[in-house]
Design an enzyme around this catalytic site. Structure first.
Site, short mmCIF file in Angstrom:
data_model
loop_
_atom_site.label_atom_id
_atom_site.label_comp_id
_atom_site.label_asym_id
_atom_site.label_seq_id
_atom_site.Cartn_x
_atom_site.Cartn_y
_atom_site.Cartn_z
N HIS A 12 4.68 7.42 32.13
CA HIS A 12 4.96 8.36 30.99
C HIS A 12 6.66 8.81 31.78
O HIS A 12 7.30 9.63 31.03
CB HIS A 12 4.36 9.53 31.02
CG HIS A 12 3.12 9.13 30.19
ND1 HIS A 12 3.01 8.56 28.82
CD2 HIS A 12 1.81 8.99 30.33
CE1 HIS A 12 1.96 8.44 28.28
NE2 HIS A 12 0.87 8.80 29.46
N ASP A 46 -2.53 0.62 29.61
CA ASP A 46 -2.89 1.99 29.47
C ASP A 46 -3.08 2.41 27.99
O ASP A 46 -2.06 1.88 27.06
CB ASP A 46 -1.91 3.12 30.22
CG ASP A 46 -2.54 4.32 30.25
OD1 ASP A 46 -3.08 4.53 31.34
OD2 ASP A 46 -2.58 5.15 29.23
N HIS A 59 -2.35 4.93 26.68
CA HIS A 59 -1.00 5.71 26.17
C HIS A 59 0.12 5.04 26.20
O HIS A 59 0.22 4.13 27.16
CB HIS A 59 -0.69 6.89 27.08
CG HIS A 59 -2.15 7.95 26.95
ND1 HIS A 59 -3.11 7.90 28.03
CD2 HIS A 59 -2.30 8.61 26.04
CE1 HIS A 59 -3.83 8.87 27.75
NE2 HIS A 59 -3.52 9.39 26.65
N ASP A 118 -8.03 3.78 30.58
CA ASP A 118 -8.28 5.09 29.29
C ASP A 118 -8.59 4.33 28.08
O ASP A 118 -8.85 4.98 27.25
CB ASP A 118 -7.64 6.29 29.57
CG ASP A 118 -5.95 5.44 29.78
OD1 ASP A 118 -5.88 4.35 29.44
OD2 ASP A 118 -5.04 6.45 29.92
N TYR A 159 -10.06 7.88 32.78
CA TYR A 159 -10.56 9.30 33.28
C TYR A 159 -11.95 9.52 33.14
O TYR A 159 -12.49 10.73 33.49
CB TYR A 159 -9.53 10.57 32.27
CG TYR A 159 -8.24 10.14 32.42
CD1 TYR A 159 -7.71 10.48 33.62
CD2 TYR A 159 -7.61 9.50 31.54
CE1 TYR A 159 -6.11 10.49 33.63
CE2 TYR A 159 -6.04 9.14 31.68
CZ TYR A 159 -5.44 9.71 32.65
OH TYR A 159 -4.13 9.41 32.97
#
Ligand code: SP5
Ligand code: ZN
Length: 368
Positions: free
Chosen positions: A178, A214, A216, A303, A342
């Site tokens: 990110h 990922d 995201h 995730d 997570y």
């Protein structure tokens, strides 16, 4: 497969993150990396390696030096700032120093038509609001050292592949994808994958592909290479219509300038199943194949798992092996780096399954 781990990750140990304006227990915690380490150590096909120090130069080739400098001195400046404030009427002088989380951000509209703002120097909260972009990435006393160690882990994994290993894994923590050139956020400080990709390209003059798995979108990695023709960025992720980081990851974003065509975003719906994911992965792998380059960096977030507490895909543990086998099918020299994931009970088996797939040591399917 050799894999790289540094115990320094525990130095970054956030207690809370602020979601929707409310402090909630932090998700990006040391127990994540320890769960992955335990799963890796329970499997004889993996050999753990310590990272070697690469210094700050590889970071400065990717990130804004003023941001790196801020992160280096943020905690000391904040602790001092806090002590002085606490000496006044607000708090007890011995009150513990909370993690640094910005309360105001340098939103571009604040300065619209006025040129850029001078960098705040005195107030660490203002500085955090200049270099940070959200409230879920607290800075604590050991954050900088942990983030530096994560970069060393990534670069050491890249060196293993440069030295002839077909694949290597770096258990990076904190994660990186990110973080754009000049900001931190999304639990990320330095963009481990981008720094590793730049290292591979710089050491060999070859092009590099990045596959971001990922949940995201890796807005930071996309931004760093958006105008670059020699690094391909391919990502499968939750559609930004509903999913963090909200402001990047659209299918229409395909690169700019010399980088036109070297970004591929594959946004996916809520509840994405194993089968739907594998179908969309095929498109991503085809783009990487047609790019024709020797090196692959995988931003591996697990995730995407159905049990993940902050995401909404429905992947099951066994599919990660299948995904790894398909990545192996590219036949590229592959550096796998850890991003998110997570749900503590499933991240170890999911990461290990993926790596066994990449390594060609995946467990054979049970006889029918
Ligand atoms: C590396 C990585 O995976 N970073 C992720 C950062 C996501 N931060 C949380 C985004 C807010 C999500 N809202 C979740 C609602 C949970 N019920
Ligand atoms: Zn993620």
């Amino acid at each position: 497969m050799r894999w790289v781990y540094s115990p320094a990750h525990v130095l970054h140990d956030p207690v809370h993150e602020v979601q929707f304006g409310v402090p909630v227990p932090a998700y990006e915690v040391p127990a994540r990396a320890e769960a992955i380490r335990e799963a890796m150590e329970a499997d004889d096909s993996f050999e753990r390696i310590a990272p070697s120090e690469h210094g700050v130069e590889p970071i400065l080739r990717v990130h804004e030096p003023r941001m790196v400098h801020f992160l280096e001195e943020a905690w000391a400046q904040w602790a001092e700032h806090h002590r002085r404030r606490a000496a006044g009427p607000v708090d007890h002088p011995d009150a513990p120093v909370p993690a640094l989380i910005p309360d105001s951000f340098l939103h571009p509209a604040i300065r619209e038509g006025m040129g850029s703002s001078p960098e705040p120097r005195q107030n660490p909260v203002a500085r955090a609001g200049m270099w940070g972009f959200e409230t879920m990435t607290p800075i604590g006393p050991g954050t900088y050292r942990a983030a530096r160690a994560a970069v060393d882990v990534a670069l050491t994994a890249a060196d293993l592949v440069l030295d002839g290993q077909p694949a290597a894994y770096g258990l990076c923590r904190p994660p990186g994808h990110h973080a754009p050139r000049a900001a931190f956020g999304g639990y990320c400080f330095f963009n481990n994958a981008a720094i590793a990709a730049e290292h591979l390209a710089g050491a060999t003059g070859e092009r590099v592909a990045i596959l971001d798995l990922d949940y995201h979108h890796g807005n930071g990695t996309q931004q760093i290479f958006y105008r670059r023709a020699n690094v391909l960025y391919v990502s499968l992720h939750g559609d930004p219509d509903r999913a963090y980081p909200y402001f990047a990851g659209w299918a229409e974003e395909t690169g700019a300038g010399p980088g036109i065509g070297a970004t591929l975003n594959i946004p996916l719906p809520e509840g994405c199943s194993d089968r739907a994911y594998l179908t969309e992965l095929r498109r991503g792998l085809e783009a990487i194949r047609s790019y024709r380059c020797p090196f692959l960096v995988v931003s591996l977030g697990v995730d995407t798992h159905r049990e993940d507490p902050i995401c909404d895909f429905a992947l099951t543990t066994p599919v990660y092996e299948e995904i790894g086998q398909r990545v192996r099918g590219l036949g590229m020299r592959t550096v796998v780096l850890q991003e998110g994931g997570y749900h503590l009970p499933s991240i170890g088996p999911s990461v290990r399954g993926f790596l066994r797939g990449v390594d060609g040591t995946a467990t054979p399917a049970p006889p029918a």
